[in-house]
Design a protein around this motif. Structure first.
Motif, PDB file in Angstrom:
ATOM      1  N   LEU A 289      -6.560   6.125  -4.712  1.00 35.11           N
ATOM      2  CA  LEU A 289      -5.698   4.995  -4.355  1.00 35.11           C
ATOM      3  C   LEU A 289      -4.471   4.939  -5.255  1.00 35.11           C
ATOM      4  O   LEU A 289      -3.356   4.672  -4.803  1.00 35.11           O
ATOM      5  CB  LEU A 289      -6.476   3.677  -4.423  1.00 35.11           C
ATOM      6  N   TYR A 290      -4.657   5.204  -6.553  1.00 34.23           N
ATOM      7  CA  TYR A 290      -3.512   5.219  -7.466  1.00 34.23           C
ATOM      8  C   TYR A 290      -2.552   6.355  -7.102  1.00 34.23           C
ATOM      9  O   TYR A 290      -1.334   6.166  -7.105  1.00 34.23           O
ATOM     10  CB  TYR A 290      -3.951   5.359  -8.924  1.00 34.23           C
TER      11      TYR A 290
ATOM     12  N   TRP B 284       1.279   5.866  -6.141  1.00 34.59           N
ATOM     13  CA  TRP B 284       2.333   6.567  -6.881  1.00 34.59           C
ATOM     14  C   TRP B 284       3.202   7.381  -5.917  1.00 34.59           C
ATOM     15  O   TRP B 284       4.425   7.356  -6.000  1.00 34.59           O
ATOM     16  CB  TRP B 284       1.712   7.486  -7.938  1.00 34.59           C
ATOM     17  N   TRP B 285       2.589   8.103  -5.000  1.00 34.11           N
ATOM     18  CA  TRP B 285       3.321   8.926  -4.045  1.00 34.11           C
ATOM     19  C   TRP B 285       4.248   8.068  -3.180  1.00 34.11           C
ATOM     20  O   TRP B 285       5.397   8.408  -2.957  1.00 34.11           O
ATOM     21  CB  TRP B 285       2.361   9.724  -3.169  1.00 34.11           C
ATOM     22  N   THR B 286       3.748   6.939  -2.735  1.00 34.98           N
ATOM     23  CA  THR B 286       4.548   6.049  -1.904  1.00 34.98           C
ATOM     24  C   THR B 286       5.791   5.582  -2.657  1.00 34.98           C
ATOM     25  O   THR B 286       6.871   5.497  -2.078  1.00 34.98           O
ATOM     26  CB  THR B 286       3.710   4.836  -1.458  1.00 34.98           C
TER      27      THR B 286
ATOM     28  N   ILE C 142      11.265  12.566  -4.989  1.00 42.91           N
ATOM     29  CA  ILE C 142      10.739  13.939  -5.007  1.00 42.91           C
ATOM     30  C   ILE C 142      11.395  14.772  -3.917  1.00 42.91           C
ATOM     31  O   ILE C 142      11.826  15.905  -4.157  1.00 42.91           O
ATOM     32  CB  ILE C 142       9.199  13.929  -4.868  1.00 42.91           C
ATOM     33  N   TYR C 143      11.511  14.224  -2.710  1.00 45.17           N
ATOM     34  CA  TYR C 143      12.171  14.953  -1.628  1.00 45.17           C
ATOM     35  C   TYR C 143      13.639  15.228  -1.973  1.00 45.17           C
ATOM     36  O   TYR C 143      14.155  16.302  -1.698  1.00 45.17           O
ATOM     37  CB  TYR C 143      12.086  14.181  -0.309  1.00 45.17           C
TER      38      TYR C 143
ATOM     39  N   ALA D 281      14.462   9.255   5.012  1.00 48.97           N
ATOM     40  CA  ALA D 281      13.432   8.534   5.768  1.00 48.97           C
ATOM     41  C   ALA D 281      12.498   7.773   4.825  1.00 48.97           C
ATOM     42  O   ALA D 281      11.967   6.726   5.188  1.00 48.97           O
ATOM     43  CB  ALA D 281      12.634   9.503   6.632  1.00 48.97           C
ATOM     44  N   ALA D 282      12.345   8.296   3.610  1.00 51.82           N
ATOM     45  CA  ALA D 282      11.477   7.640   2.630  1.00 51.82           C
ATOM     46  C   ALA D 282      12.215   6.565   1.837  1.00 51.82           C
ATOM     47  O   ALA D 282      11.624   5.908   0.991  1.00 51.82           O
ATOM     48  CB  ALA D 282      10.898   8.680   1.675  1.00 51.82           C
TER      49      ALA D 282
END
Length: 144
Positions: A26-27, A31-33, A39-40, A65-66
């Motif tokens: 979940l962490y 973090w990715w969100t 990053i992209y 988009a992110a």
């Protein structure tokens, strides 16, 4: 009795490990969100360094988009600069004009015409060079 204690500790240990894995997952998702746009964008700029424009554009689209902004404009600007450096004045000018008022794209589009005029002058194409210089009158020393 010792065997009974061992049997009760194993399920408890398994539950603790499962809970830790779920929380870690979940962490990682959280973090990715929060960081995927960045990053992209970084990956897109790395693709620019290797002049892989198609890959850079795909990553730039994913970054925007992110939630990132102006990544595609930055990539187009970098590609236009690369074309200008390689002597593709028309291609560079077209890309700079597509950018509208992004950074100094309009001035760079004029610079493309000016540099093309200089190249034509050096090649001895005086009439074509004159026409190009006149089309950017007022830019740098085009009228001198």
């Amino acid at each position: 009795m010792e065997q009974t204690e061992r049997k009760t500790k194993l399920p408890l240990l398994g539950m603790l490990l499962t809970t830790a894995l779920v929380l870690g997952g979940l962490y990682a998702l959280y973090w990715w969100t929060g960081h995927r746009a960045e990053i992209y964008a970084q990956k897109a700029l790395a693709a620019v360094d290797s002049t892989d424009w198609e890959q850079a554009a795909q990553l730039g689209e994913q970054a925007e988009a992110a939630g990132a902004s102006d990544v595609l404009n930055a990539l187009t600007y970098a590609q236009a600069q690369s074309l200008l450096a390689d002597g593709d004045f028309d291609g560079a000018r077209e890309l700079f004009l597509q950018l509208g008022d992004y950074e100094d794209a309009v001035q760079q589009a004029l610079a493309c015409v000016y540099k093309q005029a200089e190249a034509l002058e050096e090649a001895g194409s005086w009439a074509d060079a004159r026409d190009r210089f006149l089309s950017v009158a007022g830019d740098e020393d085009a009228l001198y």
